[in-house]
Design a protein around this motif. Structure first.
Motif, PDB file in Angstrom:
ATOM      1  N   GLY A  91       0.809  -1.203   0.000  1.00 19.68           N
ATOM      2  CA  GLY A  91       0.000   0.000   0.000  1.00 19.68           C
ATOM      3  C   GLY A  91       0.846   1.259   0.000  1.00 19.68           C
ATOM      4  N   THR A  92       0.189   2.397  -0.235  1.00 23.50           N
ATOM      5  CA  THR A  92       0.862   3.689  -0.115  1.00 23.50           C
ATOM      6  C   THR A  92       1.115   3.953   1.360  1.00 23.50           C
ATOM      7  OG1 THR A  92      -0.099   4.585  -2.130  1.00 23.50           O
ATOM      8  CG2 THR A  92       0.625   6.170  -0.472  1.00 23.50           C
ATOM      9  N   LEU A  93       2.384   4.081   1.734  1.00 27.97           N
ATOM     10  CA  LEU A  93       2.775   4.230   3.128  1.00 27.97           C
ATOM     11  C   LEU A  93       3.089   5.681   3.439  1.00 27.97           C
ATOM     12  CD1 LEU A  93       5.167   1.152   3.475  1.00 27.97           C
ATOM     13  CD2 LEU A  93       2.723   1.273   4.008  1.00 27.97           C
ATOM     14  N   VAL A  94       2.534   6.179   4.518  1.00 34.92           N
ATOM     15  CA  VAL A  94       2.856   7.516   5.001  1.00 34.92           C
ATOM     16  C   VAL A  94       3.402   7.372   6.409  1.00 34.92           C
ATOM     17  CG1 VAL A  94       0.508   7.961   5.858  1.00 34.92           C
ATOM     18  CG2 VAL A  94       2.029   9.875   5.345  1.00 34.92           C
ATOM     19  N   GLU A  95       4.455   8.122   6.718  1.00 37.56           N
ATOM     20  CA  GLU A  95       5.123   8.033   8.010  1.00 37.56           C
ATOM     21  C   GLU A  95       5.110   9.400   8.682  1.00 37.56           C
ATOM     22  OE1 GLU A  95       9.046   6.435   7.510  1.00 37.56           O
ATOM     23  OE2 GLU A  95       8.458   5.263   5.746  1.00 37.56           O
ATOM     24  N   PHE A  96       4.841   9.436   9.968  1.00 33.67           N
ATOM     25  CA  PHE A  96       4.961  10.682  10.709  1.00 33.67           C
ATOM     26  C   PHE A  96       5.246  10.393  12.166  1.00 33.67           C
ATOM     27  CE2 PHE A  96       0.467   9.630  10.409  1.00 33.67           C
ATOM     28  CZ  PHE A  96       0.003   9.749  11.715  1.00 33.67           C
ATOM     29  N   GLY A  97       5.952  11.343  12.802  1.00 33.13           N
ATOM     30  CA  GLY A  97       6.324  11.178  14.194  1.00 33.13           C
ATOM     31  C   GLY A  97       7.314  12.250  14.600  1.00 33.13           C
ATOM     32  N   PRO A  98       7.781  12.215  15.840  1.00 35.05           N
ATOM     33  CA  PRO A  98       8.684  13.261  16.348  1.00 35.05           C
ATOM     34  C   PRO A  98      10.031  13.244  15.642  1.00 35.05           C
ATOM     35  CG  PRO A  98       8.526  11.438  17.893  1.00 35.05           C
ATOM     36  CD  PRO A  98       7.488  11.185  16.849  1.00 35.05           C
ATOM     37  N   ARG A  99      10.597  14.436  15.511  1.00 35.54           N
ATOM     38  CA  ARG A  99      11.886  14.589  14.840  1.00 35.54           C
ATOM     39  C   ARG A  99      12.719  15.635  15.571  1.00 35.54           C
ATOM     40  NH1 ARG A  99      11.976  16.995   8.812  1.00 35.54           N
ATOM     41  NH2 ARG A  99      10.714  18.545   9.920  1.00 35.54           N
ATOM     42  N   ILE A 100      13.987  15.326  15.781  1.00 37.74           N
ATOM     43  CA  ILE A 100      14.949  16.285  16.334  1.00 37.74           C
ATOM     44  C   ILE A 100      15.854  16.750  15.199  1.00 37.74           C
ATOM     45  CG2 ILE A 100      16.796  16.668  18.005  1.00 37.74           C
ATOM     46  CD1 ILE A 100      15.637  14.376  19.651  1.00 37.74           C
ATOM     47  N   LYS A 101      16.039  18.068  15.085  1.00 40.59           N
ATOM     48  CA  LYS A 101      16.884  18.641  14.037  1.00 40.59           C
ATOM     49  C   LYS A 101      17.992  19.478  14.696  1.00 40.59           C
ATOM     50  CE  LYS A 101      13.485  20.819  11.984  1.00 40.59           C
ATOM     51  NZ  LYS A 101      12.687  21.554  10.984  1.00 40.59           N
ATOM     52  N   TRP A 102      19.237  19.159  14.358  1.00 40.57           N
ATOM     53  CA  TRP A 102      20.381  19.905  14.862  1.00 40.57           C
ATOM     54  C   TRP A 102      21.071  20.631  13.711  1.00 40.57           C
ATOM     55  CZ3 TRP A 102      20.033  15.152  17.742  1.00 40.57           C
ATOM     56  CH2 TRP A 102      19.970  15.326  19.124  1.00 40.57           C
ATOM     57  N   LYS A 103      21.286  21.919  13.872  1.00 41.36           N
ATOM     58  CA  LYS A 103      22.098  22.662  12.908  1.00 41.36           C
ATOM     59  C   LYS A 103      23.566  22.385  13.209  1.00 41.36           C
ATOM     60  CE  LYS A 103      18.707  26.370  12.396  1.00 41.36           C
ATOM     61  NZ  LYS A 103      18.440  27.832  12.572  1.00 41.36           N
ATOM     62  N   LEU A 104      24.271  21.883  12.214  1.00 43.84           N
ATOM     63  CA  LEU A 104      25.663  21.482  12.415  1.00 43.84           C
ATOM     64  C   LEU A 104      26.661  22.545  11.996  1.00 43.84           C
ATOM     65  CD1 LEU A 104      25.480  17.769  11.199  1.00 43.84           C
ATOM     66  CD2 LEU A 104      25.246  18.669  13.524  1.00 43.84           C
ATOM     67  N   GLY A 105      26.188  23.608  11.377  1.00 40.46           N
ATOM     68  CA  GLY A 105      27.102  24.668  10.970  1.00 40.46           C
ATOM     69  C   GLY A 105      26.972  25.005   9.499  1.00 40.46           C
ATOM     70  N   GLU A 106      27.749  25.983   9.065  1.00 34.12           N
ATOM     71  CA  GLU A 106      27.701  26.465   7.694  1.00 34.12           C
ATOM     72  C   GLU A 106      29.042  26.263   7.015  1.00 34.12           C
ATOM     73  OE1 GLU A 106      26.343  30.462   7.564  1.00 34.12           O
ATOM     74  OE2 GLU A 106      24.516  30.071   8.711  1.00 34.12           O
ATOM     75  N   ALA A 107      28.985  26.026   5.695  1.00 29.07           N
ATOM     76  CA  ALA A 107      30.194  25.867   4.894  1.00 29.07           C
ATOM     77  C   ALA A 107      29.839  26.042   3.434  1.00 29.07           C
ATOM     78  CB  ALA A 107      30.834  24.501   5.127  1.00 29.07           C
ATOM     79  N   TRP A 108      30.733  26.646   2.655  1.00 29.18           N
ATOM     80  CA  TRP A 108      30.580  26.804   1.206  1.00 29.18           C
ATOM     81  C   TRP A 108      29.244  27.464   0.841  1.00 29.18           C
ATOM     82  CZ3 TRP A 108      31.377  21.350   2.625  1.00 29.18           C
ATOM     83  CH2 TRP A 108      32.716  21.074   2.814  1.00 29.18           C
TER      84      TRP A 108
END
Length: 281
Positions: free
Chosen positions: A119-136
Motif C-alpha cells: 500500500g501507499t505508506l505515510v510516516e509521521f512522528g517526532p523529529r529532532i533537528k540539529w544545525k551542524l554549521g555552515e560551509a561553502w
C-alpha cells in the motif's frame, strides 16, 4: 470493480502534498521582507519510484494536488513539518516530521506476484533537528526522526516504526536556484520489515521460499533535490534518490532482487494565494 473511497483519496492527496511541499515552496525570503505566514496553491508532479528497496522493478505515478503551507511560531506545515513545533532554539528544533512512499500492485511486481499489494505508506512522528554549521555558502543539519508507518490503502492501518538518521546539506543560490543533498540510513522494526520483505508460507513458491523478516537496517539512502523560482508564483523542482541494501537486515529475502535502485521525480508548483503577514521565522 470496487468503488473509489473519497476519504482515502483525500488522505492520499494531503499526504502527497505534505511530502512534496518542501520542494515546491520558496526557499528564500522574498522582496517584501520575508516568507508569507501562509500560502495556498497547487502542484503537479511525476515520479518513477523503485517499488521498494531491493526491488528490481519500478512504479510510475503522476498527480495534481493542492497544498497549504503555514509558518507559525509553534503550528507548522512547512518543509516536511506538519503539526506542533515543540522546541526551537538557535541550533535545535523538535517537531513532527513526514515521509512516505507510493504503493504498488503485486501483480505488477514479479517478485511479489500472488502476494498482498504494497500500500501507499505515510510516516509521521517526532523529529529532532540539529544545525551542524555552515560551509561553502550552505548549511549542514542532522535529523533524527522516529516515525510511525501507516498504510493509506488499508484505512491507515499501522505497519510499524522506522528511524532514519540523516545528515543533509542545503544551499540557496543568488540566481534563484536551491539545491540540497543528504545521506541517511533507514531502520525498521520487525513489523514494517515483514511488510516489505516477509514471505508467509501460503505465498511461498518454488523460487520464492518462505521468509521471516527481522528488524534492522532497511536501506542506505543518498538523495539530491533541486528547485528554482520561475516567477514569484511559479516554481519547478526535481529530486533523485539512490537506495542501497548492502548489509541490510533482510538482504537474504527472496523479495530482494538487486542491491541498488533509484527514484526520480520532477514537478511544478503554483502559489495561488499568500498572506501579507510574514512568517514567524
Amino acid at each position: 470493480m470496487p468503488r473509489p473511497n473519497p476519504t482515502r483519496a483525500r488522505a492520499l492527496a494531503l499526504a502527497c502534498a505534505a511530502l512534496l511541499c518542501p520542494l515546491a515552496q520558496a526557499q528564500e525570503d522574498d522582496s517584501e521582507g520575508g516568507l508569507a505566514l501562509w500560502e495556498v496553491g497547487g502542484l503537479g508532479f511525476g515520479v518513477r519510484q523503485q517499488a521498494y528497496p531491493g526491488a528490481d522493478e519500478h512504479v510510475n505515478r503522476g498527480l495534481v494536488l493542492p497544498f497549504v503551507i503555514y509558518r507559525g511560531k509553534y503550528l507548522r506545515a512547512d518543509r516536511q513539518t506538519a503539526g506542533v513545533r515543540a522546541v526551537k532554539t538557535d541550533n535545535v528544533e523538535v517537531d513532527i516530521g513526514f515521509a512516505g512512499a507510493f504503493g504498488s500492485s503485486s501483480k505488477d511486481i514479479d517478485a511479489r506476484r500472488g502476494m498482498p499489494d504494497l500500500g501507499t505508506l505515510v510516516e509521521f512522528g517526532p523529529r529532532i533537528k540539529w544545525k551542524l554549521g555552515e560551509a561553502w555558502g550552505g548549511r549542514f543539519r542532522l535529523d533524527l526522526p522516529l516515525r510511525g508507518v501507516f498504510d493509506l490503502s488499508d484505512g491507515m492501518a499501522h505497519r510499524g516504526w522506522s528511524l532514519e538518521p540523516e545528515i543533509g546539506y542545503r544551499r540557496s543560490m543568488d540566481n534563484g536556484w536551491s539545491w540540497g543533498t543528504s545521506v541517511s540510513a533507514v531502520i525498521g522494526d520487525r513489523r514494517i520489515n515483514r511488510t516489505l520483505y516477509g514471505v508467509a508460507p501460503q505465498y511461498a513458491t518454488a523460487d520464492r521460499p518462505a521468509y521471516q523478516a527481522s528488524s534492522g537496517l532497511v536501506t542506505w539512502r543518498l538523495q539530491a533535490t533541486l528547485s528554482s523560482a520561475l516567477t514569484r508564483d511559479w516554481r519547478v523542482f526535481g529530486f533523485a534518490r539512490l537506495d542501497n541494501v548492502s548489509g541490510a537486515a533482510n538482504r537474504d529475502s527472496p523479495l530482494v532482487r538487486q542491491t541498488n535502485g533509484g527514484t526520480v521525480g520532477i514537478g511544478v508548483a503554483y502559489t495561488w494565494l499568500r498572506s501579507e503577514a510574514r512568517a514567524y521565522d
